[in-house]
Motif scaffolding. Structure first.
Motif, PDB file in Angstrom:
ATOM      1  N   UNK A 176      75.437  24.659  32.709  1.00  0.00           N
ATOM      2  CA  UNK A 176      76.327  25.562  31.972  1.00  0.00           C
ATOM      3  C   UNK A 176      75.964  25.526  30.492  1.00  0.00           C
ATOM      4  N   UNK A 177      76.372  26.564  29.791  1.00  0.00           N
ATOM      5  CA  UNK A 177      76.166  26.641  28.347  1.00  0.00           C
ATOM      6  C   UNK A 177      77.454  27.049  27.672  1.00  0.00           C
ATOM      7  N   UNK A 178      77.635  26.576  26.464  1.00  0.00           N
ATOM      8  CA  UNK A 178      78.784  26.984  25.660  1.00  0.00           C
ATOM      9  C   UNK A 178      78.309  28.037  24.671  1.00  0.00           C
ATOM     10  N   UNK A 179      78.760  29.248  24.847  1.00  0.00           N
ATOM     11  CA  UNK A 179      78.295  30.308  23.958  1.00  0.00           C
ATOM     12  C   UNK A 179      79.305  31.433  23.861  1.00  0.00           C
ATOM     13  N   UNK A 180      79.394  31.995  22.685  1.00  0.00           N
ATOM     14  CA  UNK A 180      80.217  33.180  22.471  1.00  0.00           C
ATOM     15  C   UNK A 180      79.305  34.372  22.187  1.00  0.00           C
ATOM     16  N   UNK A 181      78.032  34.251  22.557  1.00  0.00           N
ATOM     17  CA  UNK A 181      77.073  35.310  22.231  1.00  0.00           C
ATOM     18  C   UNK A 181      77.422  36.613  22.938  1.00  0.00           C
ATOM     19  N   UNK A 182      77.378  37.667  22.178  1.00  0.00           N
ATOM     20  CA  UNK A 182      77.485  39.014  22.740  1.00  0.00           C
ATOM     21  C   UNK A 182      76.498  39.893  21.995  1.00  0.00           C
ATOM     22  N   UNK A 183      75.982  40.869  22.672  1.00  0.00           N
ATOM     23  CA  UNK A 183      74.933  41.695  22.086  1.00  0.00           C
ATOM     24  C   UNK A 183      75.427  42.435  20.853  1.00  0.00           C
ATOM     25  N   UNK A 184      74.608  42.390  19.824  1.00  0.00           N
ATOM     26  CA  UNK A 184      74.940  43.060  18.572  1.00  0.00           C
ATOM     27  C   UNK A 184      74.121  44.349  18.446  1.00  0.00           C
ATOM     28  N   UNK A 185      74.775  45.410  18.024  1.00  0.00           N
ATOM     29  CA  UNK A 185      74.060  46.657  17.812  1.00  0.00           C
ATOM     30  C   UNK A 185      73.950  47.501  19.065  1.00  0.00           C
ATOM     31  N   UNK A 186      73.076  48.488  19.015  1.00  0.00           N
ATOM     32  CA  UNK A 186      72.940  49.442  20.096  1.00  0.00           C
ATOM     33  C   UNK A 186      71.883  49.002  21.114  1.00  0.00           C
ATOM     34  N   UNK A 187      72.031  49.524  22.325  1.00  0.00           N
ATOM     35  CA  UNK A 187      70.979  49.329  23.316  1.00  0.00           C
ATOM     36  C   UNK A 187      69.779  50.202  22.932  1.00  0.00           C
ATOM     37  N   UNK A 188      68.620  49.588  22.963  1.00  0.00           N
ATOM     38  CA  UNK A 188      67.414  50.312  22.583  1.00  0.00           C
ATOM     39  C   UNK A 188      66.388  50.213  23.704  1.00  0.00           C
ATOM     40  N   UNK A 189      65.808  51.327  24.059  1.00  0.00           N
ATOM     41  CA  UNK A 189      64.759  51.345  25.071  1.00  0.00           C
ATOM     42  C   UNK A 189      63.419  51.175  24.365  1.00  0.00           C
TER      43      UNK A 189
END
Length: 359
Positions: A176-189
């Motif tokens: 397991x990992x402890x993280x509050x990471x969430x994607x920043x900015x827009x999705x880019x192809x």
């Protein structure tokens, strides 16, 4: 219920130190009285030699055993949680006192197997003593603990086969990992992906895998590789690599967010080891496509079209070239969801709560 957590203080960020920190967080979330005894690792070569000669591991000594036994008595400890499974000598002393205390040992891997791999090509004078110490402590932990917690079923089997001992009770909880990471900015192809990333600790399985990758893969694909991890920036490692113009060595970085966000694909050419690979879960958390080996996926009972398993040079090259002809996103929410559903602190806390309740 009073629980005492015994471990060693972490000096560097490694898979093991991350695992121990997350165990603490999971235990702290339970409804019990939490205490901890963290052993300060020594930098003295003499003290380390003395410790090994006496059969201790992970900073343990006669002084610490005496202090821990005193603490157990004064605080009326009900459960002793040893992390990792290398405190067998301590557990033996606790059990000799014929108290009702229950002991949980957490095995991040089969330590004897891991140490044997690390020192397989070493002529270090202390090698045999260290391996003997690891063997003795892990054996006692497996034999005497009321409960042994493992990351994978493979590790359970390896420990049982190595020591010819069947632990009293075993539980499996994936990494397991402890993280509050969430994607920043827009999705880019992203078209024409070309940035590969490796993040890991500087030890032999990773070193060997990266040297192999630089020789057998990089010359034949149109990608660059960034290697991140304390120690990888040293000249000795650099001299072992091939295809230098395609490789960037960063060593230790304070934050991995930007590192992962800037890469296209994570690679993990690791063929040896034990336990589970922390960096596999980390990559999934960051929502990045991963090309790893069968070893890198041990313990991960998941499937996603952006997780690729390759065990030969031809397989790595084929997958990388296929991806090169496609477009990939800078973040895959489906991967991140896999992390949230399977590899968070909360999921481990539920397992720990069940274990303590059953003891």
């Amino acid at each position: 219920m009073n629980l005492l957590y015994v471990s060693i203080k972490s000096k560097d960020v490694t898979g093991g130190s991350i695992g121990r920190a997350n165990n603490k967080l999971a235990l702290l979330s339970l409804e019990l009285q939490y205490y901890e005894y963290l052993i300060e690792p020594t930098d003295s070569v003499v003290n380390k030699a003395i410790s090994v000669l006496n059969g201790y591991k992970c900073g343990l000594s006669k002084y610490h055993i005496k202090a821990i036994l005193k603490f157990i008595k004064s605080k009326k400890i009900d459960v002793l949680f040893c992390d990792p499974g290398l405190y067998g000598i301590l557990i033996n002393q606790v059990k000799k006192r014929k108290t009702n205390i229950k002991v949980i040992s957490f095995f991040h891997n089969c330590e004897y197997m891991l140490y044997s791999t690390i020192y397989s090509n070493s002529n270090w004078i202390m090698k045999k003593l260290v391996l003997n110490s690891v063997y003795k402590n892990e054996l006692l932990s497996a034999k005497l603990s009321d409960c042994c917690v493992f990351l994978t079923k493979r590790d359970v089997n390896v420990v049982e086969n190595t020591y010819k001992v069947k632990p009293n009770k075993t539980y499996i909880t994936p990494i397991v990992l402890n993280s509050t990471y969430s994607h920043r900015g827009k999705l880019v192809l992203r078209k024409n992906p070309r940035k590969l990333l490796f993040v890991g600790s500087y030890f032999s399985p990773n070193i060997d895998g990266l040297v192999w990758f630089s020789k057998e893969i990089l010359p034949y694909v149109d990608y660059t590789l960034t290697i991140v991890g304390k120690g990888f920036e040293n000249e000795e490692f650099k001299q072992k690599l091939f295809c230098h113009k395609k490789i960037e060595l960063k060593g230790f970085v304070q934050s991995l967010d930007e590192i992962y966000e800037n890469c296209d694909i994570v690679v993990q050419p690791v063929f040896k080891g034990s336990g589970m690979k922390t960096k596999t879960a980390e990559c999934i958390m960051y929502g990045k496509p991963l090309i790893t080996t069968s070893e890198g996926m041990v313990g991960y009972e998941i499937f996603n079209s952006n997780l690729f398993v390759c065990d030969t040079a031809d397989e790595f090259i084929k997958v990388l070239n296929n991806i090169k002809n496609t477009e990939i996103y800078n973040f895959y929410e489906s991967l991140h969801d896999l992390f949230l559903n399977n590899y968070t602190i909360e999921s481990r806390a539920k397992i720990f709560s069940k274990i303590v309740g059953e003891l």
